[in-house]
Every structure is written in C-alpha cells, then in structure tokens.
Write a protein that holds these residues in place. Sequence first.
Motif, PDB file in Angstrom:
ATOM      1  N   MET A 193     -34.002 -32.783  27.246  1.00  0.00           N
ATOM      2  CA  MET A 193     -33.254 -32.216  26.121  1.00  0.00           C
ATOM      3  C   MET A 193     -34.178 -31.911  24.945  1.00  0.00           C
ATOM      4  O   MET A 193     -33.866 -31.082  24.101  1.00  0.00           O
ATOM      5  CB  MET A 193     -32.176 -33.209  25.698  1.00  0.00           C
ATOM      6  CG  MET A 193     -31.017 -32.584  24.936  1.00  0.00           C
ATOM      7  SD  MET A 193     -30.022 -31.496  25.951  1.00  0.00           S
ATOM      8  CE  MET A 193     -28.794 -30.967  24.780  1.00  0.00           C
ATOM      9  N   GLY A 194     -35.348 -32.573  24.895  1.00  0.00           N
ATOM     10  CA  GLY A 194     -36.285 -32.334  23.802  1.00  0.00           C
ATOM     11  C   GLY A 194     -36.825 -30.922  23.802  1.00  0.00           C
ATOM     12  O   GLY A 194     -36.973 -30.299  22.750  1.00  0.00           O
ATOM     13  N   GLU A 195     -37.130 -30.383  25.012  1.00  0.00           N
ATOM     14  CA  GLU A 195     -37.632 -29.012  25.105  1.00  0.00           C
ATOM     15  C   GLU A 195     -36.567 -28.014  24.663  1.00  0.00           C
ATOM     16  O   GLU A 195     -36.863 -27.019  23.998  1.00  0.00           O
ATOM     17  CB  GLU A 195     -38.071 -28.729  26.542  1.00  0.00           C
ATOM     18  CG  GLU A 195     -39.242 -29.603  27.004  1.00  0.00           C
ATOM     19  CD  GLU A 195     -39.637 -29.299  28.428  1.00  0.00           C
ATOM     20  OE1 GLU A 195     -38.948 -28.476  29.063  1.00  0.00           O
ATOM     21  OE2 GLU A 195     -40.617 -29.877  28.909  1.00  0.00           O
ATOM     22  N   ILE A 196     -35.321 -28.266  25.046  1.00  0.00           N
ATOM     23  CA  ILE A 196     -34.237 -27.379  24.622  1.00  0.00           C
ATOM     24  C   ILE A 196     -34.080 -27.418  23.109  1.00  0.00           C
ATOM     25  O   ILE A 196     -33.858 -26.389  22.469  1.00  0.00           O
ATOM     26  CB  ILE A 196     -32.921 -27.793  25.315  1.00  0.00           C
ATOM     27  CG1 ILE A 196     -33.065 -27.653  26.829  1.00  0.00           C
ATOM     28  CG2 ILE A 196     -31.761 -26.968  24.804  1.00  0.00           C
ATOM     29  CD1 ILE A 196     -31.831 -28.055  27.594  1.00  0.00           C
ATOM     30  N   ARG A 197     -34.232 -28.596  22.527  1.00  0.00           N
ATOM     31  CA  ARG A 197     -34.111 -28.726  21.086  1.00  0.00           C
ATOM     32  C   ARG A 197     -35.207 -27.926  20.381  1.00  0.00           C
ATOM     33  O   ARG A 197     -34.947 -27.218  19.401  1.00  0.00           O
ATOM     34  CB  ARG A 197     -34.187 -30.195  20.683  1.00  0.00           C
ATOM     35  CG  ARG A 197     -34.152 -30.423  19.172  1.00  0.00           C
ATOM     36  CD  ARG A 197     -34.415 -31.867  18.827  1.00  0.00           C
ATOM     37  NE  ARG A 197     -34.528 -32.032  17.387  1.00  0.00           N
ATOM     38  CZ  ARG A 197     -35.629 -31.782  16.688  1.00  0.00           C
ATOM     39  NH1 ARG A 197     -36.704 -31.336  17.313  1.00  0.00           N
ATOM     40  NH2 ARG A 197     -35.650 -31.943  15.379  1.00  0.00           N
ATOM     41  N   ASP A 198     -36.455 -28.023  20.877  1.00  0.00           N
ATOM     42  CA  ASP A 198     -37.554 -27.274  20.256  1.00  0.00           C
ATOM     43  C   ASP A 198     -37.308 -25.772  20.329  1.00  0.00           C
ATOM     44  O   ASP A 198     -37.508 -25.043  19.355  1.00  0.00           O
ATOM     45  CB  ASP A 198     -38.876 -27.626  20.946  1.00  0.00           C
ATOM     46  CG  ASP A 198     -39.259 -29.084  20.709  1.00  0.00           C
ATOM     47  OD1 ASP A 198     -38.762 -29.682  19.735  1.00  0.00           O
ATOM     48  OD2 ASP A 198     -40.042 -29.632  21.508  1.00  0.00           O
ATOM     49  N   TYR A 199     -36.860 -25.309  21.513  1.00  0.00           N
ATOM     50  CA  TYR A 199     -36.554 -23.876  21.662  1.00  0.00           C
ATOM     51  C   TYR A 199     -35.422 -23.472  20.730  1.00  0.00           C
ATOM     52  O   TYR A 199     -35.449 -22.408  20.108  1.00  0.00           O
ATOM     53  CB  TYR A 199     -36.173 -23.586  23.116  1.00  0.00           C
ATOM     54  CG  TYR A 199     -35.411 -22.301  23.308  1.00  0.00           C
ATOM     55  CD1 TYR A 199     -36.052 -21.073  23.289  1.00  0.00           C
ATOM     56  CD2 TYR A 199     -34.025 -22.322  23.503  1.00  0.00           C
ATOM     57  CE1 TYR A 199     -35.338 -19.890  23.463  1.00  0.00           C
ATOM     58  CE2 TYR A 199     -33.309 -21.153  23.666  1.00  0.00           C
ATOM     59  CZ  TYR A 199     -33.973 -19.941  23.651  1.00  0.00           C
ATOM     60  OH  TYR A 199     -33.266 -18.794  23.818  1.00  0.00           O
ATOM     61  N   GLY A 235     -36.135 -20.835  17.452  1.00  0.00           N
ATOM     62  CA  GLY A 235     -35.607 -19.482  17.556  1.00  0.00           C
ATOM     63  C   GLY A 235     -34.361 -19.214  16.749  1.00  0.00           C
ATOM     64  O   GLY A 235     -33.810 -18.126  16.822  1.00  0.00           O
ATOM     65  N   CYS A 236     -33.883 -20.200  15.978  1.00  0.00           N
ATOM     66  CA  CYS A 236     -32.640 -20.039  15.235  1.00  0.00           C
ATOM     67  C   CYS A 236     -32.807 -19.061  14.079  1.00  0.00           C
ATOM     68  O   CYS A 236     -33.856 -19.012  13.435  1.00  0.00           O
ATOM     69  CB  CYS A 236     -32.151 -21.388  14.706  1.00  0.00           C
ATOM     70  SG  CYS A 236     -31.049 -22.235  15.859  1.00  0.00           S
ATOM     71  N   SER A 280     -30.240 -25.246  11.599  1.00  0.00           N
ATOM     72  CA  SER A 280     -30.550 -25.334  13.024  1.00  0.00           C
ATOM     73  C   SER A 280     -30.352 -26.740  13.571  1.00  0.00           C
ATOM     74  O   SER A 280     -29.808 -26.928  14.659  1.00  0.00           O
ATOM     75  CB  SER A 280     -31.989 -24.869  13.274  1.00  0.00           C
ATOM     76  OG  SER A 280     -32.905 -25.674  12.532  1.00  0.00           O
ATOM     77  N   GLU A 281     -30.792 -27.749  12.806  1.00  0.00           N
ATOM     78  CA  GLU A 281     -30.632 -29.125  13.266  1.00  0.00           C
ATOM     79  C   GLU A 281     -29.160 -29.495  13.389  1.00  0.00           C
ATOM     80  O   GLU A 281     -28.742 -30.144  14.353  1.00  0.00           O
ATOM     81  CB  GLU A 281     -31.347 -30.080  12.302  1.00  0.00           C
ATOM     82  CG  GLU A 281     -32.859 -30.044  12.357  1.00  0.00           C
ATOM     83  CD  GLU A 281     -33.403 -30.739  13.597  1.00  0.00           C
ATOM     84  OE1 GLU A 281     -32.596 -31.362  14.308  1.00  0.00           O
ATOM     85  OE2 GLU A 281     -34.614 -30.654  13.850  1.00  0.00           O
TER      86      GLU A 281
END
Length: 546
Positions: free
Chosen positions: A1-7, A11-12, A18-19
């Motif tokens: 889920m960390g990689e999805i969060r960074d993406y 990109g927001c 975004s958070e």
Amino acid sequence: MGEIRDYFVQGCEDAESSEIRFRLCQELWDEIKTDTEVLQDELNRTILDSLLDFTRKCSSTRQNSDWTSQMRASEIPTAALMLGVNVPDHDMTFQSLSDMLKQSVSPHVASVQAKECGALKHLMKKVLERLMDTVVVVDDEDEEENVETSPRVHRSMHCSLGILCDWYTARTKKSPTGTPGKKRSSQVRDEQQQPPVVIIFKDLEAFNPRVLQDFILICSQYIDRLPLTFIFGIATSPSTIQHMLPHSVSSLLCIELFQSLSCTQHLATVIDKLILASRIHFKLNGKVMQVLIGVFLYHDFSVRNFIKGLQLALLEHFHSQPLSVLCCKKKQALFNVTQLSKPNLDRIRQLPSFKRYSNLFLSPIIHVFLNKTCLVSKRLSPFENLRNEALEFIDNLVKSHLSPPESQPLYEVCYYSSSATVRRHLNATPRTSIQAALSNPYYYLQNDSLKSEDGTVSNTAPDICIAYKLHLECGRLINLYDWLEAYSTVVSAAEGNDQDSENFGKVDEVKHARFIRAVSALEFLGFIKSTKQKTDHVARLTWGGC
C-alpha cells in the motif's frame, strides 16, 4: 500500500488535500473489502454447511456395523463441488471451507493444486506435508540438501501412505471403550477420536489424469486404516470425473454432488447489497458499470476481479477528483459547506452539475417559449390525446422516482464516470503494449540513454528492439544475412567502435548469437515466420495474419 500511496500523493492535482483524500480512499476501500468478505461468506454458507454435514456423516457411517454402511466404508467418500468457471473466486471459497473443516470437523485437512502436483510423488509429498505439518523429502539429492537445514524431515522411503497411517494412529490413539452398558457413549467417543482425513483437490480438471488415478488406487488400499474423504473442486461439469477416471477407479469413490451459487447470482447480490447500498457514498455511473459487467461476462465470470475493478475506479476517483475530499461516511450529509476552502468553492462553481443552477430563473421562460413554438395546430384524435396523457404520466412518474444521478447537483463528488480509464486498465491490449515496448523501450525501462525525440530507437536499446526497428524497414521477405549485417553495424556504433576501423560492423560469434536470440523472440511474438520460398529469408507478418 506504500507504493500506491506514493503514486497517489505525487500525482494528485491538489497536493494539500492529497493525504486526506488517500486516507479517505483507504478507509472506504477497507469498508468495501470487509463487506465483500462478509457477503461472500453469507452466500457460501449454505454450500459450506452442506459439505460439513457430508464429512460428519461419512465419519459416523464408518462406525456403524450394518451391511450397507460396511459397503460404503470400503469406498472413499467424495464430494464433487461444482463451483463454476469463475476460477479466481475459488481460492476464497476453499480457504473458508478449509478453515471451517478444521474448526468443527477435523484438524486433518490438506488442499492441493494441480500446478504443484505434476507427478505422483509430488502429490504424495504435498498431502503428507500439509497433513503431518512436516517436511517430506522425495529425491535423494533433495534429501542430502535438506537434512541439515530442517530438523523435522521424513526420508524419501517414508513418503507413502503407510507412514501417514502410523502417524494418524498415534495422533488418534483410542482409550478403552469401557463397560458394555456404555456402548452408546463409547461409540460417540470413538467418532470424536477418529476425525476424517480430508484432501481437497482445488482444480480437478487441471490434474494429470494418470496421477489422480494412481493416487486414488493407492488410497483405496488404506481406507480401512485411514478415514479418507475427498473434495473435488470442479469448474465445468460433473462428467469431468467420468472423463478423467475409468470405471475401475471411479467405482472406488462414493460420490455426492454439491452445487454452489452461480456466479451471475453472486454478482447480482454484490451489486445490490454493496455497490448500490446507501451506506457507501462512492458510486459508479452507468458507463463504468457496463465496462465492469462486460469484463465479468466476457472474460472470467470472477466476482473477485469485479471487485478489483471497483477498487481501481475508487483509487482513480480520489486521485483525479480534488472534490472527493468532501466525500465522507457520515449519514447526515456529505460535507459541511462552512468548512469548505476557497479552492474547493471555486471547483464547485465549475462543476457542470452546479453551473446549470445559475440560470434556473430563465428555465420557465425558455420552457414556455420552446426540454410553445413547437406546438402544432393539428387537431389530435381522442386516441392520440389519451396516448399523450399516458406517456406524460409515465414520464413524470419515472422522473420523480428514478432520476439519474447526473441530474443531482454535485454528483461528481461521489460518482466516478471515467469508463475509458477503467476499460484501458482492465481490457488488455497486448499488441499495443508490445509495439510500444519495442518501439520506445524507455517507456518501460526508464533509462535516460534510451530517450529519443524523433521516434527512432537508440543504438543502446535491447537487441530485440534494434532487430524490430530494422525489420520495419524491410519488405515482406527479409534477407537474414542483410538483417544481421545491419544489426551488427548498429551494435558496433553502440559499443563506441571507430567507424573507420576494419572491424566496425563485422559479425562475430557474440553478435551472431545475440541476433539469433532477438530473431527467435520476434518469431515467438508473431512478427516473422520462416518461409519455404527462400531458405535464407523470413516473412514479415501482421497481427491480422497471426
């Protein structure tokens, strides 16, 4: 889920929210995932309870002494579980079944798949390991390798049902039955002390028929010492058992058929109780629903993959829609207008569903002028008048009770409508992906040396990309020797060799081997094929010709 969060955060459009948007997205997805699992357990409850009763009944039958029970005891009880072709959903069903069997029927449950049981010794190894909770060695080489690494290893000579019978007897050692007057209680105690040994074959159609036949024949020799029960997971038809097993083998099984809920009924229940539920504020518009249902009907019939598509839409919505920060799980209202920031207020004013309310005062005038100038002076018949009244009544009734979400203000906050994005992610396009990778390797490898502004392929690109680019410059028939020389010239330039030197572009063994490997890969992908017209040529292919 960390990689999805960074993406998601990088990109927001609105970095400030975004958070918050990611947290809301994660909370909403956790809620949907939990509800899905609960719903699937409820849908599978009936068939799972029937299987539990079947295994209990088979265990008690062995304890009876009548002739019918003894005849059935000489056969292996087998449950043929018809699950349908929605194979991705089967793992969750078998996991629930295995857990319930271990909790209420027997601790001795083993699940096997065809891909890990290519030979009889592998099938035997997996069954013994999962029942005995130990490591079983089959080959002598593996035995020498593993004997030092694992303290609990059974030798290859013990990889048989004989050692399983000894282990089962030791685990279920019975105490004295007591006085004859307590026969009933001792019988119950024996049933509890002799739980069945359940072996689940998740994907029966994928098993090697010969391996399955040999395993059943071996198990039938131990049925008097080992209370075995089989569960066959079948995706197609009950006749699969007859096709895979000859009569001499199938006669050793006492088969009972169990039919699970159809995948279409499963999907309808999920849509009704999950996607359309009022407690979940995230919604899909009609076009996105059509895409997801189309993937379901024309690809895999998998409810699990349908939920993955819903997850993709959820992530895309919160990522691309800044106003999704206003979406919450409270029942009172979607958001509090007094807490809106100025950027969000500006975004709300730009929403199409909000803009149309700015000219509401003009709508009565426009309506009278015209969703009057269109009236026809023609006299209508009584039938036409009655017909128009009926149509107007139905139209008003539908509009008042079944208004589309697009007619509601600020529907964009909760409704995801980008069907093209969902279709692009879920519907695979291998031709486009392969051609993009071969024409522009930087797109996938992200290596700066592979960048090119004019669409050409860099000479430092992988061999298959260079060969692909050169083959595009040829006609229908490609001379392999000319192709090899052109490839060698490009590779020599990539290696930094002097163009004026004698060895520049010269074909050596290494370049020749690399070229052959690249050509073989292109042939495997369907770009070229050998031809009988000229032995030293290959023919170019188009995707339609494949």
